[in-house]
Motif scaffolding. Structure first.
Motif, PDB file in Angstrom:
ATOM      1  N   ARG A  35     -16.408  16.709 -69.812  1.00 40.59           N
ATOM      2  CA  ARG A  35     -15.380  15.917 -70.486  1.00 40.59           C
ATOM      3  C   ARG A  35     -15.281  16.350 -71.952  1.00 40.59           C
ATOM      4  NH1 ARG A  35     -11.696  12.013 -68.686  1.00 40.59           N
ATOM      5  NH2 ARG A  35     -13.311  11.015 -67.417  1.00 40.59           N
ATOM      6  N   TYR A  36     -14.088  16.707 -72.392  1.00 38.47           N
ATOM      7  CA  TYR A  36     -13.864  17.045 -73.803  1.00 38.47           C
ATOM      8  C   TYR A  36     -13.973  15.774 -74.654  1.00 38.47           C
ATOM      9  CZ  TYR A  36     -12.014  21.818 -73.253  1.00 38.47           C
ATOM     10  OH  TYR A  36     -11.868  23.167 -73.010  1.00 38.47           O
TER      11      TYR A  36
ATOM     12  N   GLY B  65     -17.942  19.351 -75.513  1.00 39.10           N
ATOM     13  CA  GLY B  65     -17.923  18.624 -74.253  1.00 39.10           C
ATOM     14  C   GLY B  65     -19.264  18.066 -73.829  1.00 39.10           C
TER      15      GLY B  65
ATOM     16  N   ALA C 188     -14.221  19.261 -60.164  1.00 33.25           N
ATOM     17  CA  ALA C 188     -13.922  18.513 -61.385  1.00 33.25           C
ATOM     18  C   ALA C 188     -12.973  17.364 -61.107  1.00 33.25           C
ATOM     19  CB  ALA C 188     -13.295  19.435 -62.437  1.00 33.25           C
TER      20      ALA C 188
ATOM     21  N   GLU D  17      -3.825  20.542 -66.488  1.00 33.11           N
ATOM     22  CA  GLU D  17      -5.103  19.940 -66.143  1.00 33.11           C
ATOM     23  C   GLU D  17      -5.148  19.552 -64.679  1.00 33.11           C
ATOM     24  OE1 GLU D  17      -7.971  16.244 -67.541  1.00 33.11           O
ATOM     25  OE2 GLU D  17      -5.923  16.389 -68.255  1.00 33.11           O
TER      26      GLU D  17
ATOM     27  N   ARG E 122     -21.227  16.118 -70.175  1.00 34.08           N
ATOM     28  CA  ARG E 122     -21.086  16.025 -68.725  1.00 34.08           C
ATOM     29  C   ARG E 122     -20.550  14.667 -68.317  1.00 34.08           C
ATOM     30  NH1 ARG E 122     -24.004  14.751 -63.866  1.00 34.08           N
ATOM     31  NH2 ARG E 122     -25.797  13.897 -65.004  1.00 34.08           N
ATOM     32  N   ASP E 123     -19.646  14.674 -67.334  1.00 29.99           N
ATOM     33  CA  ASP E 123     -19.103  13.469 -66.728  1.00 29.99           C
ATOM     34  C   ASP E 123     -19.190  13.668 -65.222  1.00 29.99           C
ATOM     35  OD1 ASP E 123     -17.707  11.307 -65.791  1.00 29.99           O
ATOM     36  OD2 ASP E 123     -15.857  11.701 -66.900  1.00 29.99           O
TER      37      ASP E 123
ATOM     38  N   SER F 178      -9.906  15.380 -71.668  1.00 31.79           N
ATOM     39  CA  SER F 178      -9.675  16.239 -70.501  1.00 31.79           C
ATOM     40  C   SER F 178     -10.979  16.518 -69.765  1.00 31.79           C
ATOM     41  CB  SER F 178      -9.037  17.568 -70.934  1.00 31.79           C
ATOM     42  OG  SER F 178      -7.753  17.376 -71.470  1.00 31.79           O
ATOM     43  N   ARG F 179     -10.851  16.733 -68.465  1.00 30.95           N
ATOM     44  CA  ARG F 179     -12.023  17.074 -67.646  1.00 30.95           C
ATOM     45  C   ARG F 179     -11.824  18.448 -67.025  1.00 30.95           C
ATOM     46  NH1 ARG F 179     -13.035  12.309 -63.477  1.00 30.95           N
ATOM     47  NH2 ARG F 179     -14.942  13.461 -63.082  1.00 30.95           N
TER      48      ARG F 179
ATOM     49  N   PRO G  81     -12.048  13.746 -60.099  1.00 33.20           N
ATOM     50  CA  PRO G  81     -12.714  12.461 -59.968  1.00 33.20           C
ATOM     51  C   PRO G  81     -12.568  11.840 -58.594  1.00 33.20           C
ATOM     52  CG  PRO G  81     -10.745  12.249 -61.351  1.00 33.20           C
ATOM     53  CD  PRO G  81     -10.989  13.719 -61.121  1.00 33.20           C
TER      54      PRO G  81
ATOM     55  N   SER H 268     -18.257  17.039 -63.660  1.00 38.42           N
ATOM     56  CA  SER H 268     -17.250  17.628 -64.532  1.00 38.42           C
ATOM     57  C   SER H 268     -17.803  17.716 -65.946  1.00 38.42           C
ATOM     58  CB  SER H 268     -15.971  16.770 -64.553  1.00 38.42           C
ATOM     59  OG  SER H 268     -15.495  16.498 -63.264  1.00 38.42           O
TER      60      SER H 268
END
Length: 273
Positions: free
Chosen positions: A134-135, A126, A10, A3, A128-129, A153-154, A12, A132
């Protein structure tokens, strides 16, 4: 597939300071506090102030005040022996409440598991974050080798099949706002990214899914279907992917795609979208 090898979009760390400075409603202090929390992840469970300062691009004095406040509120916990912080119990409670409100996870799980078994691949749900995806759930097939991704995970919004499928089902207004954010983050990369996203939107309309064959990571093939679950929930997407060493794009398109589309359409029917 680690990851940590994510696309910069993606990451942060890359999104700190993304709030529009001209927006008088934007609270910079709150954004900085949330950016501190976003620094933590599976590979970054314990961080010192200087680690956080480097990740967020903030002065250490500012980070010290933020970590002190977050610790007081229970969102961080100081491990005194090491002088480093880890996420506190308040973040666990907050995350549990957020996931607990997503009934779609329980509803979707049997369908995701069935696709994963049939395609011998990983299937994820997933949301959206920021820039990214996000699962919020992940199911795996019986393959001995699988993607190193799990709940939480992202992955890249712009280059992953999951992210592209999300964008494909956004409204024109939502998509335009996302395009502005992506362009502002990396103006040089934007023309190529825009072309890829426009193709993905058209692809979703024509064949019912978006693809990413080696574009997020060169050793990963994936397809994804976006949908709007209704009930006040945001758009979501379901992907199906695997290392290219065991699954190629043709198999995903010929075998996994119809099963994935059927699963998502069934999910839409149950959710009343």
């Amino acid at each position: 597939m680690s990851e940590t090898a994510l696309d910069p979009l993606a990451d942060p760390e890359a999104e700190e300071g993304a709030g529009p400075k001209e927006d008088r409603h934007f609270v910079t202090a709150l954004a900085r506090g949330l950016a501190v929390l976003a620094c933590f992840g599976r590979d970054r469970r314990m961080l010192a102030n200087h680690d956080i300062a480097e990740a967020c691009g903030l002065p250490r004095s500012t980070v010290s005040r933020l970590t002190y406040t977050l610790t007081k509120l229970g969102y961080l916990h100081l491990v005194e022996e090491s002088g480093k912080y880890r996420l506190g119990t308040q973040t666990i409670a907050l995350g549990s409440m957020a996931l607990g409100g997503l009934d779609v996870r329980q509803i979707a799980r049997p369908a995701l598991r069935a696709v994963a078994q049939a395609a011998n691949a990983s299937v994820g749900l997933g949301v959206r974050d920021r820039l990214s995806m996000r699962y919020i759930d992940c199911q795996r097939g019986p393959a001995a080798i699988s993607l190193n991704l799990d709940t939480g995970s992202r992955i890249s919004l712009a280059r992953s099949a999951m992210g592209r499928a999300y964008i494909a089902v956004c409204s024109d207004r939502e998509r335009a706002a996302l395009y502005e954010e992506l362009q502002a983050y990396d103006p040089l990369a934007w023309p190529a990214l825009r072309a890829g996203l426009d193709r993905a939107v058209q692809e979703h309309r024509e064949i019912g899914c978006c693809t990413s064959f080696g574009e997020w990571q060169d050793t990963v093939s994936a397809i994804a279907v976006g949908f709007r679950p209704g009930g006040g929930l945001p758009p979501m997407s379901v992907n199906c992917g695997a290392p290219t060493i065991i699954t190629d794009g043709r198999f995903l398109m010929d075998v996994a795609r119809p099963k994935l589309i059927e699963a998502v359409r069934g999910l839409e029917g149950v959710m009343g979208a």
